[in-house]
Design a protein around this motif. Structure first.
Motif, PDB file in Angstrom:
ATOM      1  N   PHE A 372       0.889  -1.164   0.000  1.00 14.35           N
ATOM      2  CA  PHE A 372       0.000   0.000   0.000  1.00 14.35           C
ATOM      3  C   PHE A 372       0.922   1.206   0.000  1.00 14.35           C
ATOM      4  O   PHE A 372       1.677   1.414   0.944  1.00 14.35           O
ATOM      5  CB  PHE A 372      -0.847  -0.036   1.281  1.00 14.35           C
ATOM      6  CG  PHE A 372      -1.912   1.023   1.370  1.00 14.35           C
ATOM      7  CD1 PHE A 372      -3.245   0.717   1.116  1.00 14.35           C
ATOM      8  CD2 PHE A 372      -1.599   2.324   1.743  1.00 14.35           C
ATOM      9  CE1 PHE A 372      -4.237   1.685   1.233  1.00 14.35           C
ATOM     10  CE2 PHE A 372      -2.580   3.294   1.856  1.00 14.35           C
ATOM     11  CZ  PHE A 372      -3.904   2.962   1.606  1.00 14.35           C
ATOM     12  N   GLN A 373       0.928   1.924  -1.103  1.00 14.96           N
ATOM     13  CA  GLN A 373       1.840   3.068  -1.181  1.00 14.96           C
ATOM     14  C   GLN A 373       1.025   4.346  -1.254  1.00 14.96           C
ATOM     15  O   GLN A 373       0.269   4.522  -2.205  1.00 14.96           O
ATOM     16  CB  GLN A 373       2.711   2.965  -2.440  1.00 14.96           C
ATOM     17  CG  GLN A 373       3.680   1.815  -2.404  1.00 14.96           C
ATOM     18  CD  GLN A 373       4.331   1.603  -3.764  1.00 14.96           C
ATOM     19  OE1 GLN A 373       4.282   2.445  -4.657  1.00 14.96           O
ATOM     20  NE2 GLN A 373       4.936   0.442  -3.929  1.00 14.96           N
ATOM     21  N   GLU A 374       1.225   5.176  -0.258  1.00  9.84           N
ATOM     22  CA  GLU A 374       0.437   6.408  -0.233  1.00  9.84           C
ATOM     23  C   GLU A 374       1.193   7.551  -0.914  1.00  9.84           C
ATOM     24  O   GLU A 374       2.359   7.777  -0.640  1.00  9.84           O
ATOM     25  CB  GLU A 374       0.144   6.776   1.223  1.00  9.84           C
ATOM     26  CG  GLU A 374      -0.731   7.998   1.323  1.00  9.84           C
ATOM     27  CD  GLU A 374      -1.031   8.372   2.764  1.00  9.84           C
ATOM     28  OE1 GLU A 374      -0.943   7.501   3.644  1.00  9.84           O
ATOM     29  OE2 GLU A 374      -1.351   9.548   2.983  1.00  9.84           O
ATOM     30  N   THR A 375       0.508   8.231  -1.816  1.00  9.31           N
ATOM     31  CA  THR A 375       1.052   9.470  -2.367  1.00  9.31           C
ATOM     32  C   THR A 375       0.276  10.601  -1.702  1.00  9.31           C
ATOM     33  O   THR A 375      -0.958  10.680  -1.848  1.00  9.31           O
ATOM     34  CB  THR A 375       0.849   9.535  -3.897  1.00  9.31           C
ATOM     35  OG1 THR A 375       1.417   8.365  -4.471  1.00  9.31           O
ATOM     36  CG2 THR A 375       1.508  10.761  -4.496  1.00  9.31           C
ATOM     37  N   ALA A 376       0.988  11.425  -0.950  1.00 10.53           N
ATOM     38  CA  ALA A 376       0.298  12.476  -0.191  1.00 10.53           C
ATOM     39  C   ALA A 376      -0.311  13.500  -1.142  1.00 10.53           C
ATOM     40  O   ALA A 376       0.313  13.898  -2.133  1.00 10.53           O
ATOM     41  CB  ALA A 376       1.285  13.155   0.749  1.00 10.53           C
ATOM     42  N   GLY A 377      -1.541  13.892  -0.862  1.00  5.95           N
ATOM     43  CA  GLY A 377      -2.195  14.930  -1.664  1.00  5.95           C
ATOM     44  C   GLY A 377      -1.643  16.286  -1.265  1.00  5.95           C
ATOM     45  O   GLY A 377      -1.505  16.573  -0.077  1.00  5.95           O
ATOM     46  N   THR A 378      -1.322  17.104  -2.254  1.00 11.59           N
ATOM     47  CA  THR A 378      -0.846  18.448  -1.914  1.00 11.59           C
ATOM     48  C   THR A 378      -1.639  19.456  -2.745  1.00 11.59           C
ATOM     49  O   THR A 378      -2.059  19.152  -3.858  1.00 11.59           O
ATOM     50  CB  THR A 378       0.652  18.632  -2.258  1.00 11.59           C
ATOM     51  OG1 THR A 378       0.826  18.270  -3.624  1.00 11.59           O
ATOM     52  CG2 THR A 378       1.560  17.803  -1.371  1.00 11.59           C
ATOM     53  N   GLY A 379      -1.818  20.593  -2.203  1.00 12.44           N
ATOM     54  CA  GLY A 379      -2.400  21.696  -2.969  1.00 12.44           C
ATOM     55  C   GLY A 379      -3.887  21.565  -3.241  1.00 12.44           C
ATOM     56  O   GLY A 379      -4.563  20.643  -2.774  1.00 12.44           O
ATOM     57  N   TRP A 380      -4.372  22.503  -4.015  1.00 15.67           N
ATOM     58  CA  TRP A 380      -5.804  22.584  -4.326  1.00 15.67           C
ATOM     59  C   TRP A 380      -5.986  23.298  -5.650  1.00 15.67           C
ATOM     60  O   TRP A 380      -5.032  23.876  -6.175  1.00 15.67           O
ATOM     61  CB  TRP A 380      -6.537  23.342  -3.209  1.00 15.67           C
ATOM     62  CG  TRP A 380      -5.953  24.697  -2.954  1.00 15.67           C
ATOM     63  CD1 TRP A 380      -6.159  25.838  -3.656  1.00 15.67           C
ATOM     64  CD2 TRP A 380      -5.000  25.047  -1.942  1.00 15.67           C
ATOM     65  NE1 TRP A 380      -5.427  26.873  -3.151  1.00 15.67           N
ATOM     66  CE2 TRP A 380      -4.696  26.423  -2.094  1.00 15.67           C
ATOM     67  CE3 TRP A 380      -4.376  24.320  -0.911  1.00 15.67           C
ATOM     68  CZ2 TRP A 380      -3.808  27.086  -1.257  1.00 15.67           C
ATOM     69  CZ3 TRP A 380      -3.491  24.997  -0.081  1.00 15.67           C
ATOM     70  CH2 TRP A 380      -3.215  26.361  -0.256  1.00 15.67           C
ATOM     71  N   THR A 381      -7.201  23.252  -6.166  1.00 11.31           N
ATOM     72  CA  THR A 381      -7.517  23.991  -7.389  1.00 11.31           C
ATOM     73  C   THR A 381      -8.837  24.735  -7.179  1.00 11.31           C
ATOM     74  O   THR A 381      -9.639  24.361  -6.314  1.00 11.31           O
ATOM     75  CB  THR A 381      -7.690  23.058  -8.606  1.00 11.31           C
ATOM     76  OG1 THR A 381      -8.715  22.107  -8.298  1.00 11.31           O
ATOM     77  CG2 THR A 381      -6.406  22.328  -8.950  1.00 11.31           C
TER      78      THR A 381
END
Ligand SMILES: Cc1ncc(COP(=O)(O)O)c(C=O)c1O
Length: 458
Positions: A372-381
């Motif tokens: 299980f590899q998590e890619t951290a969410g960054t930023g917004w639109t």
């Protein structure tokens, strides 16, 4: 509390033989229905006659049933919903955010959350969720990203988070609750997939009411023995303007709510209130799914609801083959998304065991996945056009192949899971068109897609 007691069902039973000089037109089933199978349930399809209360101004048996639900979840107040979580999400956003005010929500929110933005006239900020890298599944919003976004938008009125996800991954929400309190904004949680997440439910993830969220919306029909569209919403704190919620619910729901659905919700609460088999059910599911390629039950902060089994195939083509193998045996999974085939189980140990045994005759045996590899969410639109601008700009249709660079006037939504690929007001990119072609090739239906796309004339 005695959860065998069902105030609304008892009242409906008493009215079965009543002579009806009112709606609905089948007159308690006296008019033979053209579909015979309905005959037995029509006498329960009542309306707001004396003794049956009124959903939109409850002070009798509906209020009693709702109060028992609130007490079960430890909520300040609960409302029964006959329009699914969709109606609860619409009402919650309308009640919490005034036109022009800011709503922070995750980009992976369900289409009903995006519809709520439009209906409320809210100005959205879409936070990018963390994802699981191997499967590509969206997860949720980290407290760090939430705080950064709250700081960037001090005019925020409310935050809307989704937990658990469609595929069953939930995160602890206590830090999100503290942040929302610190910044003085309301926290709404779309817990459509977690109507069974009661306090003290063993290995099951913690629910949002328990974590202290302000408004929590749950599709009781998704995981409890409740009829389709039956849902409920809880006020988790006294910070919510319950009158505003009541008013919004009246706007988005029918003035003739189905008593069959309301009765079904009373029954669902009674079932859940008496359910004690948490550990046995989770253990049985773990044991019976040992040789299935299920994604991990916990990883980092994420905990998967044991009732959700995302099966991870080696490729999207293999997932498609598994789905076909299930269809060939008259078995239907909840959803296929890329390499993931999602199956959902009931809150009932024997039924879950039987279903899992049948599933194992079709899905190849393989060790459960642990990676299980998590890619951290960054930023917004934020959308290219504000909600206010979208209301005033004219709309035109352009050929699919020429749509890149235009602003979408209609969201493009693969269904299921109902998470928009392109949102109304967002710029359509070549990469979106490519994704639409690929989804078409995989047989996924996309609402709003076609030879022409609707865009704003700018
Ligand atoms: C995350 C999420 N929220 C809300 C909904 C809407 O729920 P309902 O079908 O009860 O209206 C869904 C439906 O699939 C969903 O997946």
């Amino acid at each position: 509390m005695d959860h065998t007691y069902t105030p609304l069902i008892n009242a409906l039973e008493q009215k079965q033989q009543a002579r009806s000089f009112h709606v609905p037109g089948h007159k308690n089933g006296r008019v033979p229905p053209p579909w015979e199978r309905l005959q037995s349930i029509l006498p329960a399809d009542q309306t707001e006659i004396d003794g049956l209360d009124d959903l939109h101004d409850a002070d009798g048996v509906i209020k009693e049933a709702q109060d028992m639900t609130a007490s079960l979840f430890g909520a300040a107040k609960s409302w029964f919903l006959t329009g699914g979580s969709t109606s609860g999400i619409l009402a919650a956003v309308i009640a919490a955010v005034r036109p022009g005010e800011r709503l922070l929500l995750q980009r992976s929110a369900h289409q009903s959350a995006h519809a709520a933005v439009t209906l409320a006239g809210a100005e959205p900020v879409y936070m990018n969720p963390s994802t699981e890298t191997i499967s590509g599944l969206p997860l949720g919003i980290s407290p760090a990203l939430l705080e950064k976004t709250l700081r960037a938008y001090p005019d925020t009125a409310a935050v809307l988070l989704t937990s658990p996800t469609y595929e069953g991954y939930a995160q602890p929400l206590t830090e999100h609750v503290s942040l929302c309190r610190k910044y003085g904004v309301c926290l709404l949680v779309d817990e459509a997939h977690g109507a069974h997440l009661l306090p003290g439910a063993g290995r099951f993830p913690e629910g949002a009411v328990q974590a202290g969220a302000d408004l929590v919306i749950q599709s009781a029909h998704k995981t409890l023995p409740v009829m389709t569209m039956g849902a409920w919403m809880h006020a988790g704190s006294s910070r919510v303007d319950t009158e505003a919620v009541q008013q919004a619910l009246q706007m988005v729901q029918s003035s003739s709510p189905s008593y069959i659905l309301l009765g079904s919700l009373d029954a669902g609460r009674s079932y859940l209130g008496r359910f004690t088999d948490w550990e046995a059910l989770a253990d049985t599911i773990e044991q019976e799914s040992r040789h299935l390629p299920v994604m991990p039950e916990s990883a980092g902060i994420w905990r998967r609801d044991p009732l959700k089994l995302p099966l991870l195939a080696g490729s999207a083509e293999e997932a498609q083959q598994w789905e076909k193998a299930m269809h060939d045996q008259d078995m239907y999974p909840e959803l296929r998304l890329g390499r993931v085939l999602l199956v959902t189980l009931p809150l009932h140990t024997e039924a879950a065991t039987e279903l899992l045994r049948e599933l194992k005759t079709v899905i190849p045996h393989r060790a459960a996945g642990t990676s299980f590899q998590e890619t951290a969410g960054t930023g917004w639109t934020v959308p290219a056009l504000t909600t206010r601008q979208q209301r005033t700009y004219p709309v035109e249709a352009v050929p699919f192949e020429e749509a890149a660079g235009h602003t979408a006037a209609r969201s493009l939504i693969p269904y299921p899971p109902g998470i928009p690929l392109v949102l109304q007001g967002e710029r359509i990119m070549e990469a979106h068109l490519e994704a639409l072609r690929r989804l078409g090739g995989q047989g996924v239906r996309v609402k709003g897609n076609g030879p022409e796309l609707r865009v704003y004339k700018e």
